[in-house]
Design a protein around this motif. Structure first.
Motif, PDB file in Angstrom:
ATOM      1  N   ALA A  86       0.956  -1.263   0.483  1.00 54.16           N
ATOM      2  CA  ALA A  86      -0.087   0.254  -0.396  1.00 54.16           C
ATOM      3  C   ALA A  86       0.768   1.370   0.313  1.00 54.16           C
ATOM      4  CB  ALA A  86      -0.727  -0.113   0.919  1.00 54.16           C
ATOM      5  N   GLU A  87       1.652   0.832   0.743  1.00 53.66           N
ATOM      6  CA  GLU A  87       2.823   2.233   1.027  1.00 53.66           C
ATOM      7  C   GLU A  87       3.312   2.841  -0.578  1.00 53.66           C
ATOM      8  OE1 GLU A  87       6.134   4.442   3.746  1.00 53.66           O
ATOM      9  OE2 GLU A  87       5.565   2.007   3.914  1.00 53.66           O
ATOM     10  N   ARG A  88       3.687   1.732  -0.850  1.00 57.88           N
ATOM     11  CA  ARG A  88       4.430   1.561  -2.506  1.00 57.88           C
ATOM     12  C   ARG A  88       4.002   1.940  -3.254  1.00 57.88           C
ATOM     13  NH1 ARG A  88       6.932  -3.421  -1.318  1.00 57.88           N
ATOM     14  NH2 ARG A  88       5.829  -4.407  -2.908  1.00 57.88           N
ATOM     15  N   LEU A  89       2.536   2.022  -3.725  1.00 63.37           N
ATOM     16  CA  LEU A  89       1.647   2.150  -4.559  1.00 63.37           C
ATOM     17  C   LEU A  89       1.054   4.143  -4.349  1.00 63.37           C
ATOM     18  CD1 LEU A  89      -0.859  -1.162  -4.723  1.00 63.37           C
ATOM     19  CD2 LEU A  89       1.141  -0.107  -6.875  1.00 63.37           C
ATOM     20  N   GLY A  90       1.409   4.239  -2.660  1.00 62.77           N
ATOM     21  CA  GLY A  90       0.549   5.126  -2.467  1.00 62.77           C
ATOM     22  C   GLY A  90      -0.541   5.870  -1.851  1.00 62.77           C
ATOM     23  N   LEU A  91      -0.959   4.347  -1.097  1.00 63.29           N
ATOM     24  CA  LEU A  91      -2.397   4.715  -0.807  1.00 63.29           C
ATOM     25  C   LEU A  91      -2.499   4.768   0.393  1.00 63.29           C
ATOM     26  CD1 LEU A  91      -3.789   0.423  -2.563  1.00 63.29           C
ATOM     27  CD2 LEU A  91      -4.525   3.566  -2.902  1.00 63.29           C
ATOM     28  N   THR A  92      -2.972   5.424   1.426  1.00 65.17           N
ATOM     29  CA  THR A  92      -3.446   5.921   2.401  1.00 65.17           C
ATOM     30  C   THR A  92      -4.313   4.725   3.374  1.00 65.17           C
ATOM     31  OG1 THR A  92      -2.961   8.765   1.508  1.00 65.17           O
ATOM     32  CG2 THR A  92      -4.094   7.540   3.390  1.00 65.17           C
ATOM     33  N   VAL A  93      -3.919   4.032   4.511  1.00 59.49           N
ATOM     34  CA  VAL A  93      -4.885   3.223   4.733  1.00 59.49           C
ATOM     35  C   VAL A  93      -4.821   3.783   6.382  1.00 59.49           C
ATOM     36  CG1 VAL A  93      -4.643   0.719   5.569  1.00 59.49           C
ATOM     37  CG2 VAL A  93      -3.607   1.339   3.547  1.00 59.49           C
ATOM     38  N   ALA A  94      -6.312   3.299   6.503  1.00 57.15           N
ATOM     39  CA  ALA A  94      -6.629   4.732   8.242  1.00 57.15           C
ATOM     40  C   ALA A  94      -7.741   2.690   8.265  1.00 57.15           C
ATOM     41  CB  ALA A  94      -7.113   5.710   7.325  1.00 57.15           C
TER      42      ALA A  94
END
Length: 331
Positions: A86-94
């Motif tokens: 997720a971080e590599r793809l630029g996705l924010t996760v909450a």
């Protein structure tokens, strides 16, 4: 902005729609987020998921390619999300870092007492007008020992209930909880907790270090008449090892609200299908085992808190604010 919410239960839908009203439009789907359903999210900047979603690298890649920027998970646990990808793809996760601990703690005790007092068997009998007491004998909790594996907020709530029963308290965690110490809890190593406890309840997160924390060695140390309860994460228990012990006639009762291979089963109606999971099929046949479908959190109080926090996570994202619920910040 319209938000796409996967894995929404029928009871949850009106609560989610009401919570988002006045903020954002929300489209609720009862299907879970998987590799097959991920393409539905194309064009949605914000996607909300349930704990049984499978957010592996392929799902995350599909979401990112479709324009998703935020994944707002409606649970505390996040072991189902590949955060590195997720971080590599630029996705924010909450996620939801907190909701009512009493919902889970009370349900854990519900399972413990259900197997202790043979409630399911008794109910099934009386439906057939069989009012015999043979095989229904339980035992008092007062004076016995409760072992609490994980003494965070939920473990503390479980311990408070055990204290109300008049039980001796043993605890294990990486850090001692002062509130549990005030209840008279003694912190011990896992092996002693397993060996001395009459009721053992699991309240630790699923991490590499806790995967199968209840394995064949741990089970072997436990009393033959122990009651084991897991309302945390299925992967904490080596289910095959547990089945072997149950087949040997051990344990007064086992209450499971989670199962390590529950994805694709729990929250779904499989009553008209052949369940191919031989381990689960065997597990539910034991008369001293109660299996429920990951419902410990499912109270109007807890679900309401989960939804309210999810809405706040979305509002924080759109306002470019960050708090403790963010697992992967926006790039």
């Amino acid at each position: 902005m319209e938000i796409l919410a996967f894995g929404v239960q029928a009871d949850e839908k009106p609560l989610i729609e009401k919570a988002f009203a006045g903020h954002h439009e929300v489209r609720c789907l009862d299907v879970f987020l998987t590799e097959d359903t991920a393409p539905i999210a194309a064009g949605y900047e914000i996607v909300s998921t349930s704990v049984n979603a499978n957010l592996n690298h392929r799902v995350l890649q599909t979401l990112a390619a479709g324009g998703t920027q935020l994944i707002a998970q409606r649970s505390t646990g996040f072991n189902n999300i590949d955060l590195d990808v997720a971080e590599r793809l630029g996705l924010t996760v909450a996620r939801v870092s907190y909701y009512s601990p009493y919902s889970v703690a009370e349900f854990a005790w519900t399972l413990a007492m259900a197997v202790n007092r043979r409630i399911v068997r008794a109910s099934n009998r009386t439906r057939d007008f069989d009012f015999r007491l043979d095989g229904l004998m339980g035992r008092d909790m007062r004076g016995r020992t409760a072992g609490v594996l994980g003494t965070g907020k939920i473990g503390e709530a479980f311990a408070r209930i055990a204290n109300g029963f008049g039980m001796r308290l043993l605890g294990w965690d990486v850090a001692e909880n002062p509130a549990c110490l005030d209840l008279g809890m003694t912190y011990v190593d896992k092996e002693r907790l397993f060996a001395e406890s009459d009721v053992i309840s699991l309240h630790v997160p699923l991490l590499p270090a806790t995967q199968h924390i209840i394995d064949s060695a741990a089970l072997a140390v436990m009393k033959d008449d122990v009651i084991l309860v897991n309302s945390s994460r299925g992967g904490l228990v080596d289910t095959d090892a547990l089945v072997r012990e149950l087949r040997a006639g051990r344990f007064a009762g086992v209450g499971l609200d989670v199962y390590e291979a529950e994805a694709g089963l729990f929250f779904l109606d499989k009553s008209l299908e052949v369940v191919e999971d031989d381990t689960l099929a065997r597990l539910v046949t034991f008369p001293n085992v109660v299996v429920t479908s990951h419902q410990a959190y499912y109270t109007v109080d807890a679900v309401g808190q989960i939804i309210d926090t999810t809405v706040q996570n979305v509002l924080n994202f759109t306002a470019k604010r960050r708090d403790e619920n963010v697992l992967v910040p926006r790039s």
